[in-house]
Design a protein around this motif. Structure first.
Motif, mmCIF file in Angstrom:
data_model
loop_
_atom_site.group_PDB
_atom_site.id
_atom_site.type_symbol
_atom_site.label_atom_id
_atom_site.label_comp_id
_atom_site.label_asym_id
_atom_site.label_seq_id
_atom_site.Cartn_x
_atom_site.Cartn_y
_atom_site.Cartn_z
ATOM 1 N N UNK A 34 4.680 -26.709 -31.807
ATOM 2 C CA UNK A 34 3.633 -26.468 -30.462
ATOM 3 C C UNK A 34 2.422 -25.748 -31.199
ATOM 4 N N UNK A 35 1.468 -25.916 -29.971
ATOM 5 C CA UNK A 35 0.294 -25.858 -30.785
ATOM 6 C C UNK A 35 0.014 -24.510 -30.737
ATOM 7 N N UNK A 36 -0.633 -24.041 -31.041
ATOM 8 C CA UNK A 36 -2.072 -22.641 -31.052
ATOM 9 C C UNK A 36 -2.127 -22.293 -29.670
ATOM 10 N N UNK A 37 -2.346 -21.380 -29.874
ATOM 11 C CA UNK A 37 -3.138 -20.612 -28.318
ATOM 12 C C UNK A 37 -4.748 -21.084 -27.963
ATOM 13 N N UNK A 38 -5.182 -21.563 -29.354
ATOM 14 C CA UNK A 38 -6.523 -21.874 -29.197
ATOM 15 C C UNK A 38 -6.848 -22.536 -29.336
ATOM 16 N N UNK A 309 10.586 -16.421 -40.403
ATOM 17 C CA UNK A 309 10.541 -17.121 -39.938
ATOM 18 C C UNK A 309 10.304 -16.977 -38.476
ATOM 19 N N UNK A 310 8.974 -18.041 -38.210
ATOM 20 C CA UNK A 310 7.896 -17.419 -37.010
ATOM 21 C C UNK A 310 6.924 -18.800 -37.452
ATOM 22 N N UNK A 311 5.870 -18.984 -36.601
ATOM 23 C CA UNK A 311 5.448 -20.330 -35.841
ATOM 24 C C UNK A 311 4.314 -20.315 -37.174
ATOM 25 N N UNK A 312 3.862 -21.266 -38.377
ATOM 26 C CA UNK A 312 3.076 -21.319 -39.097
ATOM 27 C C UNK A 312 2.568 -22.379 -38.605
ATOM 28 N N UNK A 313 1.071 -22.685 -39.588
ATOM 29 C CA UNK A 313 0.795 -23.840 -39.799
ATOM 30 C C UNK A 313 0.741 -24.456 -40.827
ATOM 31 N N UNK A 314 1.743 -25.682 -41.491
ATOM 32 C CA UNK A 314 1.534 -26.209 -42.053
ATOM 33 C C UNK A 314 0.822 -26.131 -43.460
ATOM 34 N N UNK A 315 -0.442 -26.012 -42.747
ATOM 35 C CA UNK A 315 -1.652 -26.492 -43.865
ATOM 36 C C UNK A 315 -2.658 -25.238 -43.355
ATOM 37 N N UNK A 316 -3.584 -24.778 -44.608
ATOM 38 C CA UNK A 316 -4.137 -23.809 -44.999
ATOM 39 C C UNK A 316 -5.541 -23.735 -44.114
ATOM 40 N N UNK A 317 -5.898 -25.054 -43.378
ATOM 41 C CA UNK A 317 -6.834 -24.993 -42.024
ATOM 42 C C UNK A 317 -6.890 -24.855 -41.305
ATOM 43 N N UNK A 318 -5.173 -25.020 -40.947
ATOM 44 C CA UNK A 318 -4.668 -25.007 -40.023
ATOM 45 C C UNK A 318 -4.800 -26.636 -38.689
ATOM 46 N N UNK A 319 -5.077 -27.564 -39.725
ATOM 47 C CA UNK A 319 -5.261 -28.926 -38.653
ATOM 48 C C UNK A 319 -3.677 -29.574 -38.248
ATOM 49 N N UNK A 320 -2.494 -28.685 -38.776
ATOM 50 C CA UNK A 320 -1.594 -29.492 -38.443
ATOM 51 C C UNK A 320 -0.871 -27.677 -37.466
ATOM 52 N N UNK A 321 0.027 -28.379 -35.908
ATOM 53 C CA UNK A 321 1.151 -27.997 -35.105
ATOM 54 C C UNK A 321 1.192 -26.724 -36.141
ATOM 55 N N UNK A 322 2.087 -25.455 -34.906
ATOM 56 C CA UNK A 322 2.668 -24.930 -35.141
ATOM 57 C C UNK A 322 3.972 -25.471 -35.603
ATOM 58 N N UNK A 323 4.813 -24.848 -36.120
ATOM 59 C CA UNK A 323 6.193 -25.033 -36.831
ATOM 60 C C UNK A 323 6.994 -23.851 -37.084
ATOM 61 N N UNK A 324 8.022 -24.142 -36.058
ATOM 62 C CA UNK A 324 9.083 -22.536 -37.109
ATOM 63 C C UNK A 324 9.363 -22.903 -38.454
#
Lengths: 441, 441
Positions: A34-38, A309-324
């Protein structure tokens, strides 16, 4: 003569990958990205950075995915199917009577790791969809080498690699390997992207991180839309699905040997090698047809399976969607270890769901890696193969489980995925050579 | 899908080696070894330095030699049978229509070369005959690694290696490999023997030579009679017979692919890898059942097939009996090249007899090795494997023959033996990476 090796003929190479996603409905289903809120939509970004072929597979609900004939041909060219060995030398040395230990020889890969199994289809789709180049990041260098290799097999497909600075500096052999395949390789942070330039300006000897390198690769692709496309070597569903070729072969090979596995092990950084071995067997467990323990070897430097176990980006800079996922947080940089491929903040969503459902255990080893060196040494002296430092984490789990079962008088059939060779791991094997004991844990 | 890989199952691993000696009677017979006119008898020394198992095979007139079951098991453990590939990527790149190119993947060996094929039976005999240790010398390090590996597989068999000082200093990766297998490795000249001590005293940074290292290994064995035994990695009949496992597998694999070979190539230093591939096919030629050209790749630094066909020692110091061979003289030291394994003064007696009967051709490449680098580079970019510098000589012959046949409109089925991998050949692959052309010769 006892069977100590199982092989498949080229004709027996699997014709379909296994996609576990539909079967995960038994565990409540895989939470979607999913997308982050911002900020801008990362989901809408995906079609710009991933091939259509990979994206379709990423969201597929089909259980069996036909492997394109060209990909099967490249798998054969890469030396697949790969043998499964029974570790007779190790069994003898450890005086195992009721415990049997098997290993899948992914270390026979041309670039030294299982990563070629997904690099090949990713480059196939990139070429088919008309791109000029594939772009990626690499940490230990295994994924970059694999993609460079797969691009070379395609012919007329360029490969661009952003390589974490700390590893780039230490591994001239891997750099020659990537260059030999014709790849362009940049030390990350690089001068090629805004992300890189900014960090480089702050510190022109910046050691980099996998997160930074991912950000650079994605930025590069966005700067060359339609010409270049991004490839990811782990974490995502389609990568794990490609890797099931490992487990599907292993299943046929264990049948040949008339063995039912009871414990399966491997190292887990992002999760693609262990998932590749395990998922076809997890299906059996979910279907109630088998009882198997799945145990991952991890480093205390990045024990992501113990993360939240939570939603987070797969990369440091936050380019990817959030993955659980089970994550230590996408800004987590971990502790440098020789098994650099295990330094990653999160486990693949598929593996994380299994973890959250207690289907996936893990053992975490100290960052001095002494226990890992011991396992690699014992393996050389009994089986004769020089495996990757990462793979030695999975091996360590397998040996320790074997010794535990022996002490407790249990019968077990243990299968270890040995994901890579250690021929370029000079520092690691310099230390392995001086390591003559085995600490029973 | 076209067949591009042929494999054999573990059950199809050959059960016998092929000994060509009886069939050489068609060429007047293989001249036997003999003693020099002066000095002590070298022939009488042989039983003190070689295992009974190897000596019996050395003088055997049996055509088919059963492979002991324990040796077959170790062959399986070492990953045999090894695949045969059709070089589809190379064929496409060179636009070959009527020429097909195949390669045998001996580079899948655990230590990186075909040498394990003879190291395994040699260590088997040493253990069976009650020795505590095998002793040898090594130049490039391939043979020392193979023997260390095979001794480790046996368990309870020590391995002692005298390694030419100049190479020892340059190859920490290979030293770690041998140490990892548990071998004792001495930089030669060493402090372990009178020969070594004397030279070391004169110069404590002596670079050593293969001849000195052989002398040290033999002295070591004579000082530990009945406890230690010497092993040799090339040249002798029994070594070539062990290596026929390569050609025997290849024969079955070509049958699978329904291909009759017309040209076979490989590099030739002492002759064991090329002999291993070729001898079972030479039999077909001698029997009038096939027409095949055999072409060896050699270095201008040691073009021993162009040497005189005469009796000569196999070693620098003259410890061995005289063997009838194509030789540059046993005091010849050659020119240092990256393909160090090709630097040897004489060709195996079996290969020399074939040469003298015009059954064996050779191409000789300049010592700057530019043409060899090109072949290795082209192979990486089309087939994706990083082969040994030595193996690239055989490959170069294969590619050049393919291009020649294409120009002349001939149909050919070319089979190349790729004897080893180049994962430790850092300097070589550093140069391969920068090599983007292919000079048509």
């Amino acid at each position: 003569m006892a069977r100590i090796q199982a092989t498949l003929t080229p004709d027996e190479l699997p014709k379909e990958w296994y996609n576990i996603v539909p079967d995960l409905n038994k565990l409540g289903g895989l939470p979607p990205p999913k997308d982050p809120e911002e900020g801008p939509s990362r989901l809408k970004l995906l079609p710009k950075i991933l091939t259509k072929g990979c994206l379709e597979l990423e969201v597929s609900n089909e259980r069996w995915i036909p492997i394109p004939e060209d990909v099967r041909e490249s798998y054969l060219r890469s030396g697949r199917p790969r043998p499964l060995f029974e570790a007779k030398g190790l069994e003898r040395k450890l005086e195992l009577k009721k415990v049997r230990l098997f290993y899948k020889a992914e270390f026979y890969s041309p670039t030294g790791s299982h990563k070629v199994n997904t690099a090949i289809p990713q480059c196939y789709y990139a070429k088919k969809e008309g791109y000029e180049a594939v772009v990626t990041e690499t940490g230990a260098g295994q994924w970059g080498s694999a993609l460079a290799y797969a691009a070379a097999l395609q012919g007329d497909l360029d490969c661009i690699v952003y390589w974490v600075g700390a590893a780039y500096d230490l591994k001239p052999e891997r750099l020659s390997l990537m260059h030999g395949f014709g790849a362009k390789v940049f030390r990350s942070p690089s001068q090629e992207t805004e992300t890189g330039k900014k960090l480089f300006k702050e510190n022109n000897n910046h050691k980099g991180s996998l997160g930074i390198a991912i950000s650079e690769a994605i930025e590069d692709v966005l700067n060359h839309e339609g010409e270049r496309i991004y490839c990811l070597g782990s974490v995502l569903n389609h990568v794990l699905t490609h890797q099931t070729i490992i487990g599907l072969e292993t299943k046929e090979q264990l049948k040949q040997l008339d063995v039912e596995p009871t414990i399966m092990t491997g190292c887990l950084g992002g999760g693609s090698n262990f998932g590749g071995l395990a998922l076809p067997f997890v299906k059996e467990v979910l279907d109630g047809k088998a009882e198997i323990r799945f145990i991952a070897g991890q480093s205390a430097g990045s024990p992501n399976l113990d993360g939240e176990y939570k939603y987070d980006h797969a990369d440091y800079a936050g380019f990817t969607p959030l993955l659980k996922m089970c994550t230590l947080g996408h800004k987590f940089e971990g502790v440098p270890i020789m098994a650099e491929g295990l330094r990653y903040h999160g486990a693949a969503p598929i593996m994380s769901l299994l973890r959250n459902n207690k289907l996936l255990e893990s053992y975490v080893y100290p960052t001095d890696e002494e226990l890992i060196l011991e396992a690699a040494n014992l393996f050389m002296r009994t089986e004769g193969f020089q495996i990757a430092p990462e793979s030695a984490y999975g091996l360590r789990v397998g040996i320790d489980e074997a010794l535990r079962a022996k002490r407790e008088g249990r019968e077990e059939n243990i299968v270890v995925n040995l994901s890579g060779h250690g021929h370029y791991d000079t520092e690691f094997y310099g230390r392995v050579a001086n390591c003559n004991s085995y600490t029973v844990v």
